[in-house]
Structures are given as C-alpha cells and as structure tokens.
Write a protein that holds these residues in place. Sequence first.
Motif, short mmCIF file in Angstrom:
data_model
loop_
_atom_site.label_atom_id
_atom_site.label_comp_id
_atom_site.label_asym_id
_atom_site.label_seq_id
_atom_site.Cartn_x
_atom_site.Cartn_y
_atom_site.Cartn_z
N UNK A 29 0.82 -1.21 0.00
CA UNK A 29 0.00 0.00 0.00
C UNK A 29 0.86 1.26 0.00
N UNK A 30 1.98 1.22 0.71
CA UNK A 30 2.90 2.37 0.73
C UNK A 30 3.45 2.61 -0.68
N UNK A 31 3.82 1.54 -1.37
CA UNK A 31 4.32 1.68 -2.74
C UNK A 31 3.26 2.30 -3.63
N UNK A 32 2.02 1.85 -3.49
CA UNK A 32 0.94 2.39 -4.32
C UNK A 32 0.69 3.88 -4.02
N UNK A 33 0.73 4.24 -2.73
CA UNK A 33 0.56 5.66 -2.38
C UNK A 33 1.69 6.50 -2.96
N UNK A 34 2.92 5.98 -2.90
CA UNK A 34 4.06 6.73 -3.42
C UNK A 34 4.01 6.82 -4.95
N UNK A 35 3.48 5.80 -5.60
CA UNK A 35 3.32 5.89 -7.06
C UNK A 35 2.36 7.01 -7.42
N UNK A 36 1.28 7.13 -6.66
CA UNK A 36 0.34 8.22 -6.89
C UNK A 36 1.00 9.57 -6.63
N UNK A 37 1.82 9.63 -5.59
CA UNK A 37 2.53 10.86 -5.26
C UNK A 37 3.49 11.25 -6.38
N UNK A 38 4.18 10.27 -6.96
CA UNK A 38 5.10 10.54 -8.06
C UNK A 38 4.33 11.05 -9.27
N UNK A 39 3.19 10.44 -9.58
CA UNK A 39 2.39 10.89 -10.72
C UNK A 39 1.92 12.34 -10.52
N UNK A 40 1.46 12.65 -9.31
CA UNK A 40 1.01 14.02 -9.02
C UNK A 40 2.18 15.00 -9.13
N UNK A 41 3.35 14.61 -8.64
CA UNK A 41 4.53 15.48 -8.72
C UNK A 41 4.97 15.67 -10.17
N UNK A 42 4.85 14.62 -11.00
CA UNK A 42 5.17 14.76 -12.42
C UNK A 42 4.25 15.76 -13.10
N UNK A 43 2.96 15.66 -12.79
CA UNK A 43 2.01 16.60 -13.37
C UNK A 43 2.32 18.04 -12.94
N UNK A 44 2.61 18.23 -11.65
CA UNK A 44 2.91 19.57 -11.13
C UNK A 44 4.16 20.13 -11.80
N UNK A 45 5.21 19.31 -11.94
CA UNK A 45 6.46 19.78 -12.57
C UNK A 45 6.22 20.12 -14.04
N UNK A 46 5.44 19.30 -14.73
CA UNK A 46 5.16 19.57 -16.15
C UNK A 46 4.35 20.85 -16.31
N UNK A 47 3.38 21.05 -15.43
CA UNK A 47 2.56 22.26 -15.52
C UNK A 47 3.37 23.52 -15.21
N UNK A 48 4.22 23.44 -14.19
CA UNK A 48 5.01 24.62 -13.84
C UNK A 48 6.03 24.94 -14.94
N UNK A 49 6.59 23.93 -15.58
CA UNK A 49 7.51 24.17 -16.69
C UNK A 49 6.76 24.78 -17.87
N UNK A 50 5.57 24.29 -18.12
CA UNK A 50 4.76 24.83 -19.21
C UNK A 50 4.44 26.31 -18.96
N UNK A 51 4.08 26.65 -17.72
CA UNK A 51 3.79 28.05 -17.38
C UNK A 51 5.03 28.93 -17.57
N UNK A 52 6.19 28.40 -17.17
CA UNK A 52 7.43 29.17 -17.33
C UNK A 52 7.76 29.36 -18.81
N UNK A 53 7.55 28.34 -19.61
CA UNK A 53 7.85 28.44 -21.04
C UNK A 53 6.87 29.34 -21.77
N UNK A 54 5.69 29.55 -21.23
CA UNK A 54 4.68 30.39 -21.88
C UNK A 54 4.89 31.89 -21.62
N UNK A 55 5.82 32.23 -20.76
CA UNK A 55 6.07 33.65 -20.49
C UNK A 55 6.70 34.29 -21.73
#
Length: 123
Positions: A29-55
């Motif tokens: 269950x810990x592995x599954x929770x951490x996989x979800x955390x990694x996916x959420x962190x990937x989305x956040x990093x991709x979105x923040x990079x996209x916002x920076x590139x759109x300036x």
Amino acid sequence: MMHLSPIEEFASHHACEADELERHRGKFLRVERLRSKVQAAKRAAAESLSRANETPEPHDGSNMIFVALFDTHCRDREALFEAMRELDEACGELHVMTGGMRAFEGAMRGPSAHLPGLIGARE
C-alpha cells in the motif's frame, strides 16, 4: 462434515503467516501511495515548466516573471525527485520482503530440517 472456527484454528497455527502478510500488505500500500505521489509530482512539474515556457521572451534572468515561474518549476522538480527516491526505497523494501516471504513459504512447505534422515524411512 467437520467445521473449524477460523478465529481459533487458523489464527493459532498461522499467526506468523498472517503477521507477515499484513506487513507485506502495508508495504504494498505504501508503494501504491508513493506511485500516486510521483504521478502528481510529475504533473505539477510539467505544468510549472509549461507556465514558465509560456512567459514572453526573453527567458533569462532579466525577465522577473520567468525567473519566478522557473523557480517554482525547480521546486516542483525537486519534489518529484524526492518522491521518486521514496518510491525507489519503498520498492526495494517490498522486494526484500517478498524475497523473505518466498523463503519462508518454501521453508513451510519443505521437509523439516530437524528430521532429514526420516524422510522415506518407512518405505
């Protein structure tokens, strides 16, 4: 037909196995929770990079909006790396535990080490 009480009969003979399975379940269950955390962190990093590139240009230190958005992306990226390290660690722990469970399972099914000479002695 004989009926056995699962609480009395199973629990007393298989308490060690039940504890081991519960620990394995917790690690899984810990592995599954951490996989979800990694996916959420990937989305956040991709979105923040996209916002920076759109300036608007230039994308350097003179553009304070870009600098602020890129700093946010760097923090998001570090959070992603930390989540990935935690996931790697949890997967390693699960792998070690699974290997231990297989060894335990093999020991339970194999002949007793205390009686090596008695196997096949009646034949």
